[in-house]
Design a protein around this motif. Structure first.
Motif, PDB file in Angstrom:
ATOM      1  N   ALA A  76       4.206   0.382   4.097  1.00 38.47           N
ATOM      2  CA  ALA A  76       3.345   1.562   4.040  1.00 38.47           C
ATOM      3  C   ALA A  76       2.629   1.647   2.697  1.00 38.47           C
ATOM      4  CB  ALA A  76       4.173   2.821   4.285  1.00 38.47           C
ATOM      5  N   GLU A  77       3.315   1.230   1.644  1.00 43.50           N
ATOM      6  CA  GLU A  77       2.729   1.290   0.304  1.00 43.50           C
ATOM      7  C   GLU A  77       1.792   0.115   0.043  1.00 43.50           C
ATOM      8  OE1 GLU A  77       4.147   1.842  -4.366  1.00 43.50           O
ATOM      9  OE2 GLU A  77       5.643   1.637  -2.772  1.00 43.50           O
ATOM     10  N   TYR A  78       2.115  -1.039   0.631  1.00 43.64           N
ATOM     11  CA  TYR A  78       1.317  -2.253   0.414  1.00 43.64           C
ATOM     12  C   TYR A  78       0.917  -2.859   1.765  1.00 43.64           C
ATOM     13  CZ  TYR A  78       3.329  -1.793  -4.252  1.00 43.64           C
ATOM     14  OH  TYR A  78       3.721  -1.314  -5.477  1.00 43.64           O
ATOM     15  N   PRO A  79       0.032  -2.194   2.485  1.00 41.77           N
ATOM     16  CA  PRO A  79      -0.323  -2.662   3.833  1.00 41.77           C
ATOM     17  C   PRO A  79      -1.027  -4.011   3.853  1.00 41.77           C
ATOM     18  CG  PRO A  79      -1.787  -0.895   3.129  1.00 41.77           C
ATOM     19  CD  PRO A  79      -0.689  -0.960   2.121  1.00 41.77           C
ATOM     20  N   GLN A  80      -1.492  -4.481   2.704  1.00 40.70           N
ATOM     21  CA  GLN A  80      -2.173  -5.774   2.664  1.00 40.70           C
ATOM     22  C   GLN A  80      -1.256  -6.923   3.088  1.00 40.70           C
ATOM     23  OE1 GLN A  80      -1.726  -3.701   0.078  1.00 40.70           O
ATOM     24  NE2 GLN A  80      -1.196  -4.780  -1.835  1.00 40.70           N
ATOM     25  N   TRP A  81       0.046  -6.709   3.050  1.00 35.14           N
ATOM     26  CA  TRP A  81       0.965  -7.732   3.544  1.00 35.14           C
ATOM     27  C   TRP A  81       0.705  -8.063   5.014  1.00 35.14           C
ATOM     28  CZ3 TRP A  81       3.648 -10.983   0.846  1.00 35.14           C
ATOM     29  CH2 TRP A  81       4.214 -10.631  -0.377  1.00 35.14           C
ATOM     30  N   VAL A  82       0.311  -7.061   5.794  1.00 28.05           N
ATOM     31  CA  VAL A  82       0.235  -7.243   7.242  1.00 28.05           C
ATOM     32  C   VAL A  82      -1.123  -6.905   7.842  1.00 28.05           C
ATOM     33  CG1 VAL A  82       2.715  -6.860   7.576  1.00 28.05           C
ATOM     34  CG2 VAL A  82       1.152  -4.911   7.648  1.00 28.05           C
ATOM     35  N   ARG A  83      -1.982  -6.242   7.120  1.00 28.44           N
ATOM     36  CA  ARG A  83      -3.233  -5.754   7.700  1.00 28.44           C
ATOM     37  C   ARG A  83      -4.051  -6.909   8.283  1.00 28.44           C
ATOM     38  NH1 ARG A  83      -5.718  -3.390   3.406  1.00 28.44           N
ATOM     39  NH2 ARG A  83      -4.702  -1.370   3.756  1.00 28.44           N
ATOM     40  N   GLY A  84      -4.378  -6.778   9.575  1.00 30.48           N
ATOM     41  CA  GLY A  84      -5.178  -7.783  10.256  1.00 30.48           C
ATOM     42  C   GLY A  84      -4.454  -9.080  10.562  1.00 30.48           C
ATOM     43  N   LYS A  85      -3.128  -9.096  10.421  1.00 25.76           N
ATOM     44  CA  LYS A  85      -2.368 -10.342  10.582  1.00 25.76           C
ATOM     45  C   LYS A  85      -1.497 -10.314  11.842  1.00 25.76           C
ATOM     46  CE  LYS A  85      -2.116 -11.275   5.606  1.00 25.76           C
ATOM     47  NZ  LYS A  85      -1.226 -11.517   4.454  1.00 25.76           N
ATOM     48  N   ARG A  86      -1.112 -11.524  12.246  1.00 16.81           N
ATOM     49  CA  ARG A  86      -0.148 -11.684  13.339  1.00 16.81           C
ATOM     50  C   ARG A  86       1.239 -11.807  12.718  1.00 16.81           C
ATOM     51  NH1 ARG A  86      -3.044 -12.442  17.904  1.00 16.81           N
ATOM     52  NH2 ARG A  86      -5.170 -13.262  17.670  1.00 16.81           N
ATOM     53  N   VAL A  87       2.134 -10.931  13.140  1.00 13.06           N
ATOM     54  CA  VAL A  87       3.439 -10.771  12.488  1.00 13.06           C
ATOM     55  C   VAL A  87       4.555 -10.902  13.508  1.00 13.06           C
ATOM     56  CG1 VAL A  87       4.891  -9.176  11.162  1.00 13.06           C
ATOM     57  CG2 VAL A  87       2.404  -9.239  10.760  1.00 13.06           C
ATOM     58  N   LEU A  88       5.639 -11.565  13.119  1.00 10.64           N
ATOM     59  CA  LEU A  88       6.850 -11.601  13.940  1.00 10.64           C
ATOM     60  C   LEU A  88       7.980 -10.968  13.151  1.00 10.64           C
ATOM     61  CD1 LEU A  88       8.203 -14.190  16.371  1.00 10.64           C
ATOM     62  CD2 LEU A  88       9.716 -13.469  14.507  1.00 10.64           C
ATOM     63  N   ASP A  89       8.650  -9.998  13.765  1.00 12.21           N
ATOM     64  CA  ASP A  89       9.796  -9.305  13.176  1.00 12.21           C
ATOM     65  C   ASP A  89      11.056  -9.988  13.687  1.00 12.21           C
ATOM     66  OD1 ASP A  89      11.670  -7.538  12.182  1.00 12.21           O
ATOM     67  OD2 ASP A  89      11.046  -5.840  13.419  1.00 12.21           O
ATOM     68  N   PHE A  90      11.671 -10.824  12.840  1.00  8.34           N
ATOM     69  CA  PHE A  90      12.809 -11.650  13.244  1.00  8.34           C
ATOM     70  C   PHE A  90      14.102 -10.853  13.140  1.00  8.34           C
ATOM     71  CE2 PHE A  90      16.367 -14.441  12.428  1.00  8.34           C
ATOM     72  CZ  PHE A  90      16.184 -15.465  13.338  1.00  8.34           C
ATOM     73  N   GLY A  91      14.954 -10.957  14.187  1.00  6.05           N
ATOM     74  CA  GLY A  91      16.189 -10.178  14.199  1.00  6.05           C
ATOM     75  C   GLY A  91      15.869  -8.705  14.128  1.00  6.05           C
ATOM     76  N   ALA A  92      14.994  -8.270  15.022  1.00  9.06           N
ATOM     77  CA  ALA A  92      14.319  -6.982  14.874  1.00  9.06           C
ATOM     78  C   ALA A  92      15.256  -5.779  14.918  1.00  9.06           C
ATOM     79  CB  ALA A  92      13.249  -6.836  15.962  1.00  9.06           C
ATOM     80  N   GLY A  93      16.373  -5.868  15.647  1.00  4.59           N
ATOM     81  CA  GLY A  93      17.299  -4.729  15.701  1.00  4.59           C
ATOM     82  C   GLY A  93      16.656  -3.505  16.309  1.00  4.59           C
ATOM     83  N   SER A  94      16.460  -2.472  15.516  1.00  4.48           N
ATOM     84  CA  SER A  94      15.818  -1.249  15.990  1.00  4.48           C
ATOM     85  C   SER A  94      14.308  -1.392  16.081  1.00  4.48           C
ATOM     86  CB  SER A  94      16.146  -0.089  15.044  1.00  4.48           C
ATOM     87  OG  SER A  94      15.534  -0.304  13.770  1.00  4.48           O
ATOM     88  N   GLY A  95      13.761  -2.431  15.442  1.00  5.49           N
ATOM     89  CA  GLY A  95      12.318  -2.627  15.429  1.00  5.49           C
ATOM     90  C   GLY A  95      11.602  -1.926  14.296  1.00  5.49           C
ATOM     91  N   VAL A  96      12.355  -1.388  13.331  1.00  4.09           N
ATOM     92  CA  VAL A  96      11.730  -0.563  12.296  1.00  4.09           C
ATOM     93  C   VAL A  96      10.700  -1.326  11.472  1.00  4.09           C
ATOM     94  CG1 VAL A  96      13.636  -0.965  10.652  1.00  4.09           C
ATOM     95  CG2 VAL A  96      12.157   1.048  10.407  1.00  4.09           C
ATOM     96  N   ALA A  97      10.983  -2.575  11.120  1.00 10.34           N
ATOM     97  CA  ALA A  97      10.039  -3.338  10.298  1.00 10.34           C
ATOM     98  C   ALA A  97       8.769  -3.645  11.081  1.00 10.34           C
ATOM     99  CB  ALA A  97      10.693  -4.627   9.796  1.00 10.34           C
ATOM    100  N   GLY A  98       8.934  -4.050  12.331  1.00 13.21           N
ATOM    101  CA  GLY A  98       7.774  -4.354  13.161  1.00 13.21           C
ATOM    102  C   GLY A  98       6.911  -3.137  13.432  1.00 13.21           C
ATOM    103  N   ILE A  99       7.548  -2.009  13.691  1.00 17.56           N
ATOM    104  CA  ILE A  99       6.807  -0.771  13.928  1.00 17.56           C
ATOM    105  C   ILE A  99       6.029  -0.384  12.674  1.00 17.56           C
ATOM    106  CG2 ILE A  99       7.079   1.700  14.353  1.00 17.56           C
ATOM    107  CD1 ILE A  99       9.489   0.897  16.177  1.00 17.56           C
ATOM    108  N   ALA A 100       6.665  -0.525  11.518  1.00 16.58           N
ATOM    109  CA  ALA A 100       5.976  -0.231  10.260  1.00 16.58           C
ATOM    110  C   ALA A 100       4.788  -1.163  10.060  1.00 16.58           C
ATOM    111  CB  ALA A 100       6.949  -0.358   9.091  1.00 16.58           C
ATOM    112  N   ALA A 101       4.922  -2.413  10.493  1.00 18.16           N
ATOM    113  CA  ALA A 101       3.813  -3.364  10.364  1.00 18.16           C
ATOM    114  C   ALA A 101       2.621  -2.944  11.210  1.00 18.16           C
ATOM    115  CB  ALA A 101       4.282  -4.764  10.741  1.00 18.16           C
ATOM    116  N   VAL A 102       2.893  -2.489  12.435  1.00 17.55           N
ATOM    117  CA  VAL A 102       1.797  -1.995  13.282  1.00 17.55           C
ATOM    118  C   VAL A 102       1.117  -0.799  12.610  1.00 17.55           C
ATOM    119  CG1 VAL A 102       1.190  -0.984  15.504  1.00 17.55           C
ATOM    120  CG2 VAL A 102       2.934  -2.766  15.395  1.00 17.55           C
TER     121      VAL A 102
END
Length: 218
Positions: A74-100
């Motif tokens: 959320a603070e540094y969206p440039q990590w994921v903005r406009g990119k294709r991302v895979l959340d490995f071992g997603a669990g609850s999905g929190v990291a992937g949801i934050a990426a979206v």
């Protein structure tokens, strides 16, 4: 708000009186279906303990590293903005949801556990985002810009996965609070983040310090 039936049923089979509740995550605009913290404060029977150890409902917690990654994106969206991302071992999905939420072009939540993928679906719906889903990381094509990894290296036997992450993504962002000393020529620690597991498991203070590592293909 009523918890998804399949997840609540699975949790009830482990801990009969446990309930999933929609919880806001501090420092974010996200919510997750998490096990009710009040239930975790009681003593567990021997049978319950055995069931939890055999099939831990890790998807019903927001682990510290996942929360740390969500805040960081959320603070540094440039990590994921406009990119294709895979959340490995997603669990609850929190990291992937934050990426979206941070503007990723596509996010795939990947986990071996069908219940974890069900939790990712439920949490994506709760946050009004769309995810893709995968049960087999190695069946995925090498097409991702970034592999997100949070709370996967708790078992040192998983360290060889550090090489595998770069077989499917150009970069990897790995967050972990339990393994801080892995030595890998392509990974460097770029930041130390602070977070805690929700609900609070009264973990040692050291587990609230999350190391964030970055790697890129040579």
């Amino acid at each position: 708000m009523i918890a998804p039936f399949d997840l609540q049923q699975a949790l009830s089979e482990l801990l009969g009186d446990a309930r999933l509740v929609a919880c806001p995550l501090p420092g974010t605009d996200l919510k997750l279906w998490l096990i009710d913290g009040d239930n975790m404060a009681r003593a567990f029977s021997q049978e319950e303990t055995q069931r939890i150890l055999h099939e831990p409902p890790y998807w019903s917690f927001c682990w510290a590293s996942g929360l740390a990654v969500a805040r960081h994106l959320a603070e540094y969206p440039q990590w994921v903005r406009g990119k294709r991302v895979l959340d490995f071992g997603a669990g609850s999905g929190v990291a992937g949801i934050a990426a979206v939420k941070a503007g990723a072009l596509e996010v795939v939540a990947c986990d071996l556990d069908p219940l974890a993928l069900a939790a990712c679906r439920a949490n994506a719906e709760l946050n009004d985002v769309q995810l893709g889903y995968s049960a087999d990381f190695f069946a995925e094509d090498d097409r991702f810009d970034l592999i997100l990894v949070a709370d996967v290296l708790y078992d040192r036997a998983n360290l060889p996965l550090l090489d595998a992450f770069l077989s499917r993504g150009r970069e990897a962002l790995v967050a972990d609070s339990r393994v801080r000393d892995f030595s890998h020529p392509q990974y460097r620690r770029i930041e130390m983040l602070e977070a805690m597991t929700l609900p609070d498991l009264a973990e040692p203070e050291e587990f609230r310090h999350v190391s964030l590592y970055h790697a890129a293909r040579a």
